[in-house]
Scaffold this motif. Structure first.
Motif, PDB file in Angstrom:
ATOM      1  N   PRO A  10       0.809  -1.223   0.000  1.00 17.72           N
ATOM      2  CA  PRO A  10       0.000   0.000   0.000  1.00 17.72           C
ATOM      3  C   PRO A  10       0.842   1.273   0.000  1.00 17.72           C
ATOM      4  O   PRO A  10       0.397   2.316  -0.496  1.00 17.72           O
ATOM      5  CB  PRO A  10      -0.813  -0.120   1.298  1.00 17.72           C
ATOM      6  CG  PRO A  10      -0.032  -1.074   2.167  1.00 17.72           C
ATOM      7  CD  PRO A  10       0.668  -2.012   1.233  1.00 17.72           C
ATOM      8  N   PHE A  11       2.058   1.212   0.530  1.00 21.01           N
ATOM      9  CA  PHE A  11       2.912   2.405   0.530  1.00 21.01           C
ATOM     10  C   PHE A  11       3.510   2.630  -0.866  1.00 21.01           C
ATOM     11  O   PHE A  11       3.628   3.768  -1.320  1.00 21.01           O
ATOM     12  CB  PHE A  11       4.010   2.284   1.591  1.00 21.01           C
ATOM     13  CG  PHE A  11       3.473   2.343   3.001  1.00 21.01           C
ATOM     14  CD1 PHE A  11       2.957   3.527   3.515  1.00 21.01           C
ATOM     15  CD2 PHE A  11       3.456   1.223   3.814  1.00 21.01           C
ATOM     16  CE1 PHE A  11       2.445   3.593   4.803  1.00 21.01           C
ATOM     17  CE2 PHE A  11       2.950   1.265   5.108  1.00 21.01           C
ATOM     18  CZ  PHE A  11       2.447   2.461   5.611  1.00 21.01           C
ATOM     19  N   VAL A  35       9.954  -7.880   0.306  1.00 22.04           N
ATOM     20  CA  VAL A  35      10.278  -7.525   1.695  1.00 22.04           C
ATOM     21  C   VAL A  35       9.415  -8.367   2.632  1.00 22.04           C
ATOM     22  O   VAL A  35       8.301  -8.739   2.294  1.00 22.04           O
ATOM     23  CB  VAL A  35      10.024  -6.034   2.009  1.00 22.04           C
ATOM     24  CG1 VAL A  35      11.038  -5.144   1.351  1.00 22.04           C
ATOM     25  CG2 VAL A  35       8.609  -5.626   1.646  1.00 22.04           C
ATOM     26  N   ALA A  36       9.970  -8.668   3.778  1.00 18.43           N
ATOM     27  CA  ALA A  36       9.226  -9.396   4.800  1.00 18.43           C
ATOM     28  C   ALA A  36       9.703  -8.881   6.146  1.00 18.43           C
ATOM     29  O   ALA A  36      10.915  -8.888   6.417  1.00 18.43           O
ATOM     30  CB  ALA A  36       9.482 -10.892   4.681  1.00 18.43           C
ATOM     31  N   ALA A  37       8.755  -8.421   6.963  1.00 16.72           N
ATOM     32  CA  ALA A  37       9.147  -7.826   8.238  1.00 16.72           C
ATOM     33  C   ALA A  37       9.948  -8.811   9.088  1.00 16.72           C
ATOM     34  O   ALA A  37      10.803  -8.410   9.875  1.00 16.72           O
ATOM     35  CB  ALA A  37       7.906  -7.348   8.985  1.00 16.72           C
ATOM     36  N   LYS A  53      13.083  -0.950   3.585  1.00 14.86           N
ATOM     37  CA  LYS A  53      11.640  -0.872   3.319  1.00 14.86           C
ATOM     38  C   LYS A  53      11.378  -0.376   1.905  1.00 14.86           C
ATOM     39  O   LYS A  53      12.188   0.336   1.320  1.00 14.86           O
ATOM     40  CB  LYS A  53      10.970   0.081   4.314  1.00 14.86           C
ATOM     41  CG  LYS A  53      10.883  -0.485   5.742  1.00 14.86           C
ATOM     42  CD  LYS A  53      10.213   0.524   6.665  1.00 14.86           C
ATOM     43  CE  LYS A  53      10.240   0.077   8.109  1.00 14.86           C
ATOM     44  NZ  LYS A  53       9.197  -0.865   8.471  1.00 14.86           N
ATOM     45  N   PRO A  55       8.286   1.714  -0.398  1.00 16.66           N
ATOM     46  CA  PRO A  55       9.019   2.121  -1.594  1.00 16.66           C
ATOM     47  C   PRO A  55      10.347   2.805  -1.266  1.00 16.66           C
ATOM     48  O   PRO A  55      10.475   3.467  -0.238  1.00 16.66           O
ATOM     49  CB  PRO A  55       8.062   3.141  -2.232  1.00 16.66           C
ATOM     50  CG  PRO A  55       7.347   3.761  -1.064  1.00 16.66           C
ATOM     51  CD  PRO A  55       7.157   2.633  -0.097  1.00 16.66           C
ATOM     52  N   ASP A  67      10.850   7.897   2.938  1.00 15.02           N
ATOM     53  CA  ASP A  67       9.881   6.862   2.667  1.00 15.02           C
ATOM     54  C   ASP A  67       8.834   7.361   1.678  1.00 15.02           C
ATOM     55  O   ASP A  67       9.108   8.310   0.940  1.00 15.02           O
ATOM     56  CB  ASP A  67       9.265   6.391   3.983  1.00 15.02           C
ATOM     57  CG  ASP A  67       8.581   7.501   4.780  1.00 15.02           C
ATOM     58  OD1 ASP A  67       8.467   8.635   4.277  1.00 15.02           O
ATOM     59  OD2 ASP A  67       8.138   7.239   5.906  1.00 15.02           O
ATOM     60  N   SER A  68       7.626   6.750   1.675  1.00 16.27           N
ATOM     61  CA  SER A  68       6.627   7.130   0.670  1.00 16.27           C
ATOM     62  C   SER A  68       6.278   8.606   0.756  1.00 16.27           C
ATOM     63  O   SER A  68       5.995   9.249  -0.260  1.00 16.27           O
ATOM     64  CB  SER A  68       5.363   6.264   0.812  1.00 16.27           C
ATOM     65  OG  SER A  68       4.668   6.546   2.015  1.00 16.27           O
ATOM     66  N   ASP A 100      -1.656   6.842   6.445  1.00 14.58           N
ATOM     67  CA  ASP A 100      -0.454   6.015   6.642  1.00 14.58           C
ATOM     68  C   ASP A 100      -0.509   5.282   7.981  1.00 14.58           C
ATOM     69  O   ASP A 100      -0.104   4.116   8.085  1.00 14.58           O
ATOM     70  CB  ASP A 100       0.809   6.883   6.595  1.00 14.58           C
ATOM     71  CG  ASP A 100       1.173   7.309   5.177  1.00 14.58           C
ATOM     72  OD1 ASP A 100       0.420   6.989   4.246  1.00 14.58           O
ATOM     73  OD2 ASP A 100       2.219   7.963   5.009  1.00 14.58           O
ATOM     74  N   LEU A 107      -1.259  -3.436   8.594  1.00 14.17           N
ATOM     75  CA  LEU A 107      -0.132  -4.363   8.375  1.00 14.17           C
ATOM     76  C   LEU A 107       0.212  -5.093   9.676  1.00 14.17           C
ATOM     77  O   LEU A 107       0.473  -6.304   9.684  1.00 14.17           O
ATOM     78  CB  LEU A 107       1.093  -3.604   7.853  1.00 14.17           C
ATOM     79  CG  LEU A 107       0.996  -3.024   6.436  1.00 14.17           C
ATOM     80  CD1 LEU A 107       2.236  -2.186   6.116  1.00 14.17           C
ATOM     81  CD2 LEU A 107       0.839  -4.113   5.390  1.00 14.17           C
ATOM     82  N   ASP A 207       4.504  -8.086   2.458  1.00 14.51           N
ATOM     83  CA  ASP A 207       3.908  -6.782   2.173  1.00 14.51           C
ATOM     84  C   ASP A 207       2.484  -6.951   1.654  1.00 14.51           C
ATOM     85  O   ASP A 207       2.043  -8.038   1.344  1.00 14.51           O
ATOM     86  CB  ASP A 207       4.754  -6.015   1.146  1.00 14.51           C
ATOM     87  CG  ASP A 207       4.980  -6.799  -0.128  1.00 14.51           C
ATOM     88  OD1 ASP A 207       4.985  -8.037  -0.091  1.00 14.51           O
ATOM     89  OD2 ASP A 207       5.173  -6.151  -1.170  1.00 14.51           O
TER      90      ASP A 207
HETATM   91  N1  GSH Z   1       6.673   4.691   6.474  1.00 18.59           N
HETATM   92  C1  GSH Z   1       7.061   3.877   5.352  1.00 18.59           C
HETATM   93  C2  GSH Z   1       6.597   4.540   4.043  1.00 18.59           C
HETATM   94  O1  GSH Z   1       5.711   5.402   4.109  1.00 18.59           O
HETATM   95  O2  GSH Z   1       7.164   4.263   2.980  1.00 18.59           O
HETATM   96  C3  GSH Z   1       6.492   2.473   5.505  1.00 18.59           C
HETATM   97  C4  GSH Z   1       6.970   1.546   4.411  1.00 18.59           C
HETATM   98  C5  GSH Z   1       6.693   0.086   4.750  1.00 18.59           C
HETATM   99  O3  GSH Z   1       6.439  -0.286   5.905  1.00 18.59           O
HETATM  100  N2  GSH Z   1       6.764  -0.750   3.721  1.00 18.59           N
HETATM  101  C6  GSH Z   1       6.599  -2.166   3.929  1.00 18.59           C
HETATM  102  C7  GSH Z   1       7.978  -2.787   4.095  1.00 18.59           C
HETATM  103  O4  GSH Z   1       8.892  -2.442   3.383  1.00 18.59           O
HETATM  104  C8  GSH Z   1       5.934  -2.815   2.728  1.00 18.59           C
HETATM  105  S1  GSH Z   1       4.241  -2.346   2.575  1.00 18.59           S
HETATM  106  N3  GSH Z   1       8.125  -3.733   5.027  1.00 18.59           N
HETATM  107  C9  GSH Z   1       9.346  -4.435   5.258  1.00 18.59           C
HETATM  108  C10 GSH Z   1       9.879  -4.234   6.641  1.00 18.59           C
HETATM  109  O5  GSH Z   1       9.229  -3.576   7.461  1.00 18.59           O
HETATM  110  O6  GSH Z   1      10.952  -4.768   6.915  1.00 18.59           O
END
Ligand code: GSH
Length: 207
Positions: A10-11, A35-37, A53, A55, A67-68, A100, A107, A207
């Motif tokens: 979504p970002f 990506v995977a948290a 992370k 984008p 970030d986004s 956001d 998420l 994601d």
């Molecule tokens: N605050 C960031 C933004 O606005 O870009 C959030 C970005 C984010 O959390 N992206 C997720 C991600 O990369 C994918 S939707 N997750 C991998 C992680 O947290 O390690």
């Protein structure tokens, strides 16, 4: 420019909508980045963004933007700033913060529900924040209708779209009919249609 991209994020979707809205979609090379948290980010992504992370946008001179929020504002400014005009700036920033934050909570909820033993307290906390956020968006329908489409609307659409994408059975439209028709109207915009989230199969990402 190179964009670390996923059709499920979504970002990333915020950035893609801005690219479409500002006529810059052809200026970007989208690179599928998993990506995977819960697992280490790819070395390629870490080089461009130490936070791992998406984008993440790499400019032609090698500058990496994240970030986004930063990327969207950069792309909008580059195209003249129509999506966040000065006199509505704080309105859009506030809506973006709400959208956001809602996306982040969605998420987190999904991650928690995927665990073997979900923490009930956390699940309830996330659910109450999500419900309150929907009510808050619904309370601002008149203003969201009045202000021309911009970054705030984009963040809110991506957050609500994430609920539809990952929690398809949710019945928010019955609870908030005015918001449902507002969302349905925006969902017809070409930029929103072109960026609807898609699950592109098992990639190992979350994601
Ligand atoms: N605050 C960031 C933004 O606005 O870009 C959030 C970005 C984010 O959390 N992206 C997720 C991600 O990369 C994918 S939707 N997750 C991998 C992680 O947290 O390690």
């Amino acid at each position: 420019m190179k964009l670390h991209w996923s059709p499920r994020s979504p970002f990333v979707r915020k950035v893609m909508i801005v690219l479409h809205e500002t006529g810059q979609i052809g200026h970007v090379d989208c690179v599928r980045t998993v990506v995977a948290a819960g697992s280490p980010p790819s070395p390629d992504l870490l080089i461009d963004n130490p936070l791992g992370k998406i984008p993440t946008l790499v400019l032609d001179d090698g500058t990496c933007l994240f970030d986004s929020r930063v990327i969207c504002e950069f792309l909008d400014a580059r195209a003249g700033g129509r999506l966040m005009p000065g006199h509505e700036r704080f309105k859009h920033l506030r809506w973006q913060a709400l959208g956001d934050g809602l996306t982040e909570t969605l998420l987190l909820l999904r991650g928690e529900l995927q665990r073997d033993a979900a923490h009930i307290g956390l699940v309830e906390s996330y659910r109450s924040k999500i419900g309150a956020s929907f009510a808050a968006i619904n309370a601002e329908m008149a203003e969201l209708d009045r202000v021309p489409f911009g970054l705030g609307h984009i963040a809110l659409v991506c957050a609500i779209g994430q609920l539809d994408f990952r929690f398809g059975g949710s019945r928010w439209r019955e609870a908030f009919p005015r918001m449902a028709s507002w969302f349905a109207g925006l969902a017809e915009r070409a930029s929103i249609v072109a960026t609807v989230a898609k699950d592109d199969g098992p990639q190992g990402g979350t994601d």
